[in-house]
Design an enzyme around this catalytic site. Structure first.
Site, PDB file in Angstrom:
ATOM      1  NE  ARG A  86      -3.744  -2.299   0.051  1.00  0.00           N
ATOM      2  CZ  ARG A  86      -3.412  -3.485  -0.479  1.00  0.00           C
ATOM      3  NH1 ARG A  86      -2.263  -3.614  -1.128  1.00  0.00           N
ATOM      4  NH2 ARG A  86      -4.217  -4.512  -0.391  1.00  0.00           N
TER       5      ARG A  86
ATOM      6  CB  SER B  24      -9.535  -0.848   3.867  1.00  0.00           C
ATOM      7  OG  SER B  24     -10.117  -2.066   3.465  1.00  0.00           O
TER       8      SER B  24
ATOM      9  CD  GLU C  75      -5.883   1.568   2.005  1.00  0.00           C
ATOM     10  OE1 GLU C  75      -6.109   1.303   0.816  1.00  0.00           O
ATOM     11  OE2 GLU C  75      -5.989   0.733   2.921  1.00  0.00           O
TER      12      GLU C  75
END
Length: 355
Positions: free
Chosen positions: A165, A242, A347
């Protein structure tokens, strides 16, 4: 096209945020470069917005110029059975539409990334991934505008510093993604299924390859079960997907997490974990959140709550403000840290505020 005092909430999937002082919509790569260059020359604040699926904008809005990316174009550079297909995609193309086309054309490698909202240009920034695939596995090159060098550059996969990520581009304002080139396999079947829940939904063993269409349908079914396919009528999808990444912890911290979990949940507790080669272990953020006491639907009937389908999604139940979202997410983060000694990292990008 240029506008002033434009509400930004409608440009994000979380549906919060104040107005942009100035918004410029670009439809070609040249317009994108020119717009960014103009803002930089004027020494004004710049915010580049694509699909808005990973963005939480403050209630005060953005006092600068927002460049809204709406470029288009999908061009096959080469295609053969040995080398696969090399396809170049404009940053403003809708990601899931490109995945759908890839499945229809017999281009394998991104089928497990079906249903992810947003545009193509955002995918390399956080190395988008799901169900055992991530874009770093198929990105060949990323063409960018380098604001520091004032030049267009093409970066090979190895230059993008992809990790879980993360990438060279995340957290940096230096680069604006213009195009992404993918190297995909010419095949009627998927890449080997690498995610247990997906394999279970398909009724196959891990590592099995299935027809591309079946893989896409199964992924979309999994995402719908979790409220991860956008639906204007479903507040569980008014989110950034998320909200927290899965934490990666060293062995020393893992021992402390395990001790805390046993004290809290009993000696027979099993913590989902995935060791890597660097003496670090990835933990499940969803498990940590749930076992810290924040279950599906936590926060209801408030304006912000965890999704009723997935504990990783912080959702706007209608009428929420960005401040509401930040306060709620901060409570989840702090509660997990108090319970297990792990600090979750958000995130989505928070513009104008922080947790």
């Amino acid at each position: 096209m240029e506008q002033t005092d434009v509400p930004l909430a409608d440009l994000t999937t979380m549906r919060v945020g104040g107005p942009a002082a100035r918004l410029v919509t670009v439809s070609t790569t040249d317009e994108l470069v020119d717009a960014v260059r103009e803002v930089d020359e004027a020494e004004e604040p710049l915010l580049v917005v694509a699909g808005g699926s990973n963005l939480v904008i403050a209630d005060g809005g953005f006092e600068g110029t927002v460049v809204l990316v709406r470029t288009s174009g999908v061009r096959v550079e080469s295609a053969d059975l040995c080398g696969g297909v090399d396809v170049r995609v404009a940053a403003g193309e809708v990601w899931d539409e490109f995945v759908a086309r890839s499945v229809a054309e017999g281009w394998a490698g991104i089928e497990a990334l079906s249903g992810i909202p947003g545009l193509v240009g955002a995918t390399p920034i956080q190395n988008v991934g799901a169900y055992g695939q991530e874009v770093a596995q198929t990105i060949a090159r990323v063409r960018v505008w380098d604001r520091q060098a004032e030049a267009v550059r093409t970066l090979a996969n190895a230059d993008c510093a992809f990790t879980y990520r993360h990438s060279l581009f995340k957290g940096s304002e230096r680069y604006v993604v213009l195009e992404v080139a993918f190297q995909l396999e010419l095949a009627d079947v998927s890449r080997p299924i690498g995610y247990a829940a997906l394999a279970g939904g398909l009724g196959v063993e891990l590592g099995t390859r299935v027809p591309l269409g079946e893989a896409r349908d199964a992924v979309l079914a999994q995402r719908r079960q979790r409220g991860m396919v956008l639906d204007a009528d479903d507040h569980d999808t008014w989110s950034c997907g998320s909200f927290f990444t899965n934490p990666i912890v060293p062995e020393s911290l893992l021992a402390d997490v395990t001790a805390r979990a046993r004290a809290r949940l009993g000696d027979d507790v099993t913590i989902p974990q995935w060791p890597d080669a660097d003496a670090h272990t990835k933990l499940s953020a969803a498990w940590l959140i749930d076992n810290a006491g924040f279950h599906k639907g936590h926060g209801l009937p408030g304006p912000v709550a965890l999704s009723t389908k997935h504990t990783l999604a912080v959702t706007n139940r209608g009428g929420a403000t960005a401040a509401d979202v930040a306060t709620f997410a901060r409570g989840i983060r702090d509660g997990v840290r108090d319970a297990f000694g792990v600090t979750l990292v958000n995130e989505p990008v928070l513009v104008g505020h922080r947790l």
